[in-house]
Design an enzyme around this catalytic site. Structure first.
Site, PDB file in Angstrom:
ATOM      1  N   ARG A 267     -13.580  -5.102   4.413  1.00 52.35           N
ATOM      2  CA  ARG A 267     -12.329  -5.133   5.191  1.00 52.35           C
ATOM      3  C   ARG A 267     -12.684  -5.188   6.780  1.00 52.35           C
ATOM      4  O   ARG A 267     -11.993  -4.501   7.503  1.00 52.35           O
ATOM      5  CB  ARG A 267     -11.679  -3.878   4.868  1.00 52.35           C
ATOM      6  CG  ARG A 267     -11.172  -3.794   3.360  1.00 52.35           C
ATOM      7  CD  ARG A 267     -10.042  -2.766   3.267  1.00 52.35           C
ATOM      8  NE  ARG A 267      -8.883  -2.777   3.842  1.00 52.35           N
ATOM      9  CZ  ARG A 267      -8.800  -1.954   4.950  1.00 52.35           C
ATOM     10  NH1 ARG A 267      -9.772  -0.954   5.350  1.00 52.35           N
ATOM     11  NH2 ARG A 267      -7.661  -1.788   6.004  1.00 52.35           N
TER      12      ARG A 267
ATOM     13  N   TYR B 230      -2.000  11.510   7.636  1.00 51.49           N
ATOM     14  CA  TYR B 230      -1.814   9.763   8.129  1.00 51.49           C
ATOM     15  C   TYR B 230      -1.375   9.256   6.984  1.00 51.49           C
ATOM     16  O   TYR B 230      -1.583   9.282   5.979  1.00 51.49           O
ATOM     17  CB  TYR B 230      -3.334   9.590   8.182  1.00 51.49           C
ATOM     18  CG  TYR B 230      -3.779   8.130   7.867  1.00 51.49           C
ATOM     19  CD1 TYR B 230      -3.319   7.266   9.031  1.00 51.49           C
ATOM     20  CD2 TYR B 230      -4.023   7.558   6.749  1.00 51.49           C
ATOM     21  CE1 TYR B 230      -3.451   5.813   8.892  1.00 51.49           C
ATOM     22  CE2 TYR B 230      -4.118   6.286   6.521  1.00 51.49           C
ATOM     23  CZ  TYR B 230      -3.876   5.285   7.513  1.00 51.49           C
ATOM     24  OH  TYR B 230      -3.827   4.007   7.306  1.00 51.49           O
TER      25      TYR B 230
ATOM     26  N   GLU C  52      -9.118   2.128  -1.100  1.00 54.98           N
ATOM     27  CA  GLU C  52      -9.490   1.723   0.062  1.00 54.98           C
ATOM     28  C   GLU C  52     -10.368   3.071   0.578  1.00 54.98           C
ATOM     29  O   GLU C  52      -9.839   4.129   0.614  1.00 54.98           O
ATOM     30  CB  GLU C  52      -8.569   1.162   0.786  1.00 54.98           C
ATOM     31  CG  GLU C  52      -9.016   1.184   2.461  1.00 54.98           C
ATOM     32  CD  GLU C  52      -7.864   0.839   3.116  1.00 54.98           C
ATOM     33  OE1 GLU C  52      -6.863   0.364   2.700  1.00 54.98           O
ATOM     34  OE2 GLU C  52      -7.974   1.132   4.145  1.00 54.98           O
TER      35      GLU C  52
ATOM     36  N   HIS D 220      -8.750   6.798   3.085  1.00 57.62           N
ATOM     37  CA  HIS D 220      -9.127   7.177   4.369  1.00 57.62           C
ATOM     38  C   HIS D 220     -10.207   8.030   4.551  1.00 57.62           C
ATOM     39  O   HIS D 220     -10.344   9.141   5.293  1.00 57.62           O
ATOM     40  CB  HIS D 220      -7.981   7.753   5.172  1.00 57.62           C
ATOM     41  CG  HIS D 220      -7.796   7.328   6.639  1.00 57.62           C
ATOM     42  ND1 HIS D 220      -8.211   8.004   7.666  1.00 57.62           N
ATOM     43  CD2 HIS D 220      -7.218   6.236   7.177  1.00 57.62           C
ATOM     44  CE1 HIS D 220      -8.012   7.452   8.721  1.00 57.62           C
ATOM     45  NE2 HIS D 220      -7.423   5.877   8.299  1.00 57.62           N
TER      46      HIS D 220
ATOM     47  N   GLU E 234      -4.243  -7.450   5.684  1.00 58.20           N
ATOM     48  CA  GLU E 234      -3.342  -6.285   6.008  1.00 58.20           C
ATOM     49  C   GLU E 234      -2.655  -6.778   7.301  1.00 58.20           C
ATOM     50  O   GLU E 234      -3.083  -7.231   8.071  1.00 58.20           O
ATOM     51  CB  GLU E 234      -4.086  -5.157   6.417  1.00 58.20           C
ATOM     52  CG  GLU E 234      -3.552  -3.689   6.806  1.00 58.20           C
ATOM     53  CD  GLU E 234      -4.108  -2.435   7.090  1.00 58.20           C
ATOM     54  OE1 GLU E 234      -5.319  -2.803   7.602  1.00 58.20           O
ATOM     55  OE2 GLU E 234      -3.549  -1.501   6.896  1.00 58.20           O
TER      56      GLU E 234
ATOM     57  N   TRP F  15     -11.263  12.311   9.137  1.00 59.56           N
ATOM     58  CA  TRP F  15      -9.883  12.179   9.215  1.00 59.56           C
ATOM     59  C   TRP F  15      -9.638  10.641   8.778  1.00 59.56           C
ATOM     60  O   TRP F  15     -10.093   9.759   8.784  1.00 59.56           O
ATOM     61  CB  TRP F  15      -9.654  11.788  10.640  1.00 59.56           C
ATOM     62  CG  TRP F  15      -7.930  11.404  10.919  1.00 59.56           C
ATOM     63  CD1 TRP F  15      -6.974  12.298  10.658  1.00 59.56           C
ATOM     64  CD2 TRP F  15      -7.607  10.292  11.238  1.00 59.56           C
ATOM     65  NE1 TRP F  15      -5.681  11.612  10.953  1.00 59.56           N
ATOM     66  CE2 TRP F  15      -6.111  10.248  11.255  1.00 59.56           C
ATOM     67  CE3 TRP F  15      -8.088   8.971  11.472  1.00 59.56           C
ATOM     68  CZ2 TRP F  15      -5.356   9.178  11.448  1.00 59.56           C
ATOM     69  CZ3 TRP F  15      -7.382   7.869  11.631  1.00 59.56           C
ATOM     70  CH2 TRP F  15      -5.983   7.959  11.697  1.00 59.56           C
TER      71      TRP F  15
ATOM     72  N   GLU G 115     -13.382  -1.076   7.128  1.00 57.33           N
ATOM     73  CA  GLU G 115     -12.505  -1.083   8.637  1.00 57.33           C
ATOM     74  C   GLU G 115     -13.452  -0.480   9.914  1.00 57.33           C
ATOM     75  O   GLU G 115     -12.970  -0.842  10.808  1.00 57.33           O
ATOM     76  CB  GLU G 115     -11.214  -0.538   8.259  1.00 57.33           C
ATOM     77  CG  GLU G 115     -11.321   1.057   8.202  1.00 57.33           C
ATOM     78  CD  GLU G 115      -9.839   1.564   8.211  1.00 57.33           C
ATOM     79  OE1 GLU G 115      -8.948   0.909   7.168  1.00 57.33           O
ATOM     80  OE2 GLU G 115      -9.535   2.357   8.606  1.00 57.33           O
TER      81      GLU G 115
ATOM     82  N   ASP H 178      -4.970   3.864  -0.059  1.00 58.03           N
ATOM     83  CA  ASP H 178      -6.156   4.265   1.044  1.00 58.03           C
ATOM     84  C   ASP H 178      -6.413   5.723   0.991  1.00 58.03           C
ATOM     85  O   ASP H 178      -5.603   6.574   1.354  1.00 58.03           O
ATOM     86  CB  ASP H 178      -5.536   3.911   2.659  1.00 58.03           C
ATOM     87  CG  ASP H 178      -6.444   3.863   3.587  1.00 58.03           C
ATOM     88  OD1 ASP H 178      -7.685   4.282   3.126  1.00 58.03           O
ATOM     89  OD2 ASP H 178      -6.142   3.571   4.694  1.00 58.03           O
TER      90      ASP H 178
ATOM     91  N   ARG I  24       0.876  -1.306   0.038  1.00 56.15           N
ATOM     92  CA  ARG I  24      -0.227  -0.058  -0.111  1.00 56.15           C
ATOM     93  C   ARG I  24       0.801   1.291   0.088  1.00 56.15           C
ATOM     94  O   ARG I  24       1.857   1.312   0.600  1.00 56.15           O
ATOM     95  CB  ARG I  24      -1.016   0.075   1.316  1.00 56.15           C
ATOM     96  CG  ARG I  24      -2.028   1.105   1.103  1.00 56.15           C
ATOM     97  CD  ARG I  24      -2.682   1.215   2.525  1.00 56.15           C
ATOM     98  NE  ARG I  24      -1.923   2.045   3.440  1.00 56.15           N
ATOM     99  CZ  ARG I  24      -2.140   2.709   4.419  1.00 56.15           C
ATOM    100  NH1 ARG I  24      -3.678   2.206   5.163  1.00 56.15           N
ATOM    101  NH2 ARG I  24      -1.555   3.285   5.272  1.00 56.15           N
TER     102      ARG I  24
HETATM  103  C1  GCO Z   1      -5.507   1.073   7.811  1.00 51.52           C
HETATM  104  C2  GCO Z   1      -6.482   2.076   8.452  1.00 51.52           C
HETATM  105  C3  GCO Z   1      -5.782   2.300   9.764  1.00 51.52           C
HETATM  106  C4  GCO Z   1      -6.511   3.172  10.970  1.00 51.52           C
HETATM  107  C5  GCO Z   1      -6.508   3.017  12.244  1.00 51.52           C
HETATM  108  C6  GCO Z   1      -7.205   3.860  13.185  1.00 51.52           C
HETATM  109  O1  GCO Z   1      -6.152   0.881   6.704  1.00 51.52           O
HETATM  110  O2  GCO Z   1      -4.947   0.160   8.340  1.00 51.52           O
HETATM  111  O3  GCO Z   1      -6.894   2.818   7.565  1.00 51.52           O
HETATM  112  O4  GCO Z   1      -4.432   2.877   9.772  1.00 51.52           O
HETATM  113  O5  GCO Z   1      -6.319   4.498  10.595  1.00 51.52           O
HETATM  114  O6  GCO Z   1      -7.167   1.429  12.267  1.00 51.52           O
HETATM  115  O7  GCO Z   1      -7.210   3.332  14.388  1.00 51.52           O
HETATM  116 MG    MG Z   2      -7.598   1.910   6.012  1.00 54.31          MG
END
Ligand code: GCO
Ligand code: MG
Length: 403
Positions: free
Chosen positions: A284, A159, A237, A213, A340, A403, A263, A211, A147
């Site tokens: 996921r 992030y 993602e 996010h 992951e 976020w 997630e 990702d 990734r």
């Molecule tokens: C990922 C996720 C994580 C989240 C985290 C928040 O794809 O692994 O986006 O990195 O940000 O689990 O606690």
């Molecule tokens: Mg993620």
């Protein structure tokens, strides 16, 4: 066999983990994970004050009935805290069941469907050349899926992209909430350039992932999907905030880019539109956040009917017990997609003893009884809970965003 005691162990070997130990009257015990990053103590209270007293004396082998007792019986169904608490108990009960059967957990879930579990790791960087170097290095470590995330010029690292938010270094969580800045129009043109460079550097044999996010609107995500099509990502993602499942219809109309989400989901009801309408390619959910082995098995079996594959969320903010449970489900189901796996710090591996193993891009389940993760309680006590928060994000004008 009866449940005699339920311990809730909170420790912070590098980051906070909430662990449950369910002990039976016959001495067999099981381990489960209930960690919700940044909200850990809410799950601790749920487990200690609202669940543990109701389970003493119950038959631990009745995994489905206890899952339903906690799910239907709470009246207040679903939600991340409830489902993480149910997950912690459920994982521990499956661990007990597999130990009683004297088998690795995957045998109880249908037996082995594959020899090894493909994983992806993360590469982040402050610019495209730094990310490219990181991806080349990971490829050399045997990774078949990677990734990639890059910082946005003109904005501080966010992030997954730079040292200040590097999960592997444990830097993403802070003792108090920090604020990041987001600008969609600066991000959108950059990502296709990153993947053009990566394909030039590492070719087409490797799976590349990205990702978002939850940061785009559906039509922005559709544009990004189209722009990324030439580079054939394994997936895009969390392209949009996923509360509104219908948003994915718009993305799907415009791009053949495979899509992944889930997630932050915790029940099959978060996925029904997405899966039944085949709006996504990978779901996921992960054992700790979606009701344990019982919870994710229900979701993945439902997904299998609609050609949607599994992809358990697995960064280091869920404990090795979740990873152990995930690996056994990954090994047993037919519609596995990818897992992951960012790995853990040395302190975490010292506290959590793992019989499952990682080797050059793949995970292998333990052949010992159970899900293969235990906790060293004495060592755990040396790493007490430390308050920690995820960041939040604002647009450049100061307003809150995802976020
Ligand atoms: C990922 C996720 C994580 C989240 C985290 C928040 O794809 O692994 O986006 O990195 O940000 O689990 O606690
Ligand atoms: Mg993620």
């Amino acid at each position: 066999m009866k449940i005699k005691e339920i311990k809730v162990i909170v420790c912070s070997p590098g980051r906070n983990f909430v662990t449950v130990k369910v002990i039976t009257d016959e001495g067999v015990y099981g381990i489960g994970d209930g960690t919700v990053n940044g909200r850990e103590l809410a799950v601790v209270s749920y487990l200690k004050d609202h669940i543990a007293p109701t389970l003493i004396g119950k038959d631990p082998l009745r995994t489905e009935d206890i899952w339903q007792y906690l799910y239907k019986g709470a009246y207040w169904r679903r939600g991340p805290i409830t489902m993480a608490a149910i997950a912690a108990i459920d994982m521990a009960l499956w661990d007990i069941k597999a130990k009683v059967a004297n088998m690795p957990l995957y045998q109880l879930l249908g037996g082995r469907s594959r020899d090894k579990v493909m994983i992806y790791k993360h590469v982040g960087g402050l610019d495209i050349s730094e990310v490219t170097e990181g991806v080349i290095a990971m490829r050399e470590q045997g990774l078949d899926a990677i990734r990639a995330q890059v910082s946005i010029p003109g904005l501080p690292p966010i992030y997954g992209t730079g040292p200040s938010t590097d999960q592997a270094a444990g830097g993403m969580i802070k003792p108090m909430v920090t604020e990041e800045v987001w600008a969609t129009h600066k991000y959108m043109p950059l990502v296709p350039k990153l993947f053009e460079k990566l394909r030039d550097a590492v070719g087409w044999d490797v799976h590349l992932l990205h990702d978002v996010h939850h940061r785009l609107t559906p039509i922005e995500a559709a544009r990004l999907g189209k722009d990324l099509e030439p580079y054939r990502l394994f997936w895009l993602e969390d392209a949009v905030p996923a509360e509104l499942q219908e948003g994915f219809r718009i993305i799907r109309q415009h791009t053949t880019q495979p899509l992944a989400v889930g997630e932050i989901f915790n029940s099959v009801y978060d996925t029904t539109t997405l899966i039944q309408e085949q709006l996504i390619d990978y779901i996921r959910v992960t054992a700790v956040h979606a009701g344990g082995v019982t919870g994710i098995k229900k979701i993945f079996d439902f997904a299998s009917i609609y050609h949607v594959k599994s992809a358990c969320h697995g960064p280091m903010d869920m404990s090795p017990a979740t990873m152990g449970a995930n690996i056994h489900v990954d090994t047993a189901i037919n519609n596995f997609g990818i897992q992951e796996f960012t790995g853990y710090t040395k302190e975490t591996y010292d506290v959590f003893k793992c019989d499952w193993r990682y080797d050059r891009g793949y995970l292998y389940p333990n052949e010992t009884p159970g899900h293969g993760t235990d906790i060293d309680e004495d060592l755990a006590a040396k790493y007490p809970y430390a308050a920690a928060y995820l960041p939040v994000a604002r647009l450049e004008d100061g307003s809150m965003t995802s976020w």
